[in-house]
Write a protein that holds these residues in place. Structure first.
Motif: not given
Length: 311
Positions: A47-67
């Motif tokens: 069995v191979f599980r393909l984990n993925k990041v939730k798409e939409g805003k890029t992770p950098l955008d998400v992090l940089c918008s939360q100060q």
């Protein structure tokens, strides 16, 4: 009157002559370039599980918008909660050889080994076809809708190939096409004054476009056939990025099989029945995964007919 001379005839002499024999020649065998060019990942559990990041805003955008309190971005990168799981697909066959045959007719070629060799070739041909055409994990069925394009003219043009590159622009590895589609690419590029260059891989020459090799496979069917009749027909062309480190397309195989002969392939003796027939079970376990949508793109409904036949 000429004297008649008695001499040994060719038919009689043939009975004393040795005959040089080949192993059985199997015309259906192909180079199976796709299997050679894919990166392969061994599985221990099937069995191979393909984990993925939730798409939409890029992770950098998400992090940089939360100060944070000191002005440093803070937060986290979220994951998909229901990742896809791939399970090994089994391709199997049983070879039966009567012991009388293997006892008496085993020189100069081992009858059992030849039967197993030919069965293995058949399984590997089926494996490449499944990697492309399987309705669950096959590449054709798993190209994202956003990665599918239609030919501009029906014929595979340089513009179409450039569109594929625009879809798989992050380190594309190779195009994959039916040999007749590759012939059509060569005609169209030459007609436009940009004949494709060639490159040598595995000791064989391949056409290229923008330095990317165009790999042939008759498992990308034309009108649903490996060897289509007539001049016309429709097919698809793929552009693939391969490799787990590149979030590309990878092959999957089951490791550590009993009777393992090669990657994901096992041969097991099943015993000799009361009728004196020995049986051998051959099993090949494989699958494929597209790690990111932009690892593959497809040019659909490509006409492989001779352009000049349609003028």
């Amino acid at each position: 009157m000429a004297e008649q001379i008695n001499a040994l005839g060719a038919a009689a002499a043939y009975q004393l002559a040795d005959v040089v024999k080949t192993t059985p020649q199997f015309a259906s065998i192909t180079p199976r370039w796709l299997i050679r060019l894919l990166d392969w990942k061994a599985l221990e559990t099937g069995v191979f599980r393909l984990n993925k990041v939730k798409e939409g805003k890029t992770p950098l955008d998400v992090l940089c918008s939360q100060q944070g309190k000191v002005g440093i971005p803070e937060g986290y990168v979220d994951y998909e909660l229901q990742p896809r799981e791939y399970r090994m697909n089994s391709i199997s066959t049983i070879i039966n050889v009567h012991t009388r045959v293997s006892d008496i007719y085993n020189n100069p070629y081992d009858q059992i080994q030849e039967q197993i060799r030919l069965a293995i070739e058949s399984l590997k041909e089926k494996q490449e076809s499944e990697l492309i055409n399987n309705e669950d994990y096959g590449l054709l069925y798993n190209v994202a809708q956003s990665q599918r394009i239609e030919s501009r003219t029906g014929y595979p043009t340089p513009d179409d190939l450039d569109e594929l590159i625009a879809k798989v622009w992050k380190e594309p590895s190779f195009f994959l096409a039916h040999p007749r589609a590759i012939a059509a690419i060569g005609r169209e590029c030459t007609r436009r004054g940009v004949p494709p260059a060639t490159v040598n891989l595995f000791g064989s020459p391949f056409l290229t476009w923008r330095g990317i090799p165009i790999i042939p496979s008759n498992k990308l069917f034309v009108n649903g056939q490996k060897e289509p009749k007539g001049k016309g027909g429709k097919t698809n062309i793929l552009l693939i990025r391969t490799g787990e480190s590149k979030q590309g397309v990878i092959g999957l195989f089951q490791a550590n099989l009993p009777g393992e002969q090669s990657r994901g392939l096992s041969v097991r003796f099943m015993g000799i029945g009361t009728n004196g027939v020995g049986s051998y079970l051959l099993s090949l376990y494989c699958s494929a995964a597209i790690l990111a949508d932009d690892a593959i793109a497809m040019l659909e409904n490509v006409d492989v007919g001779n352009y000049y036949d349609y003028q």
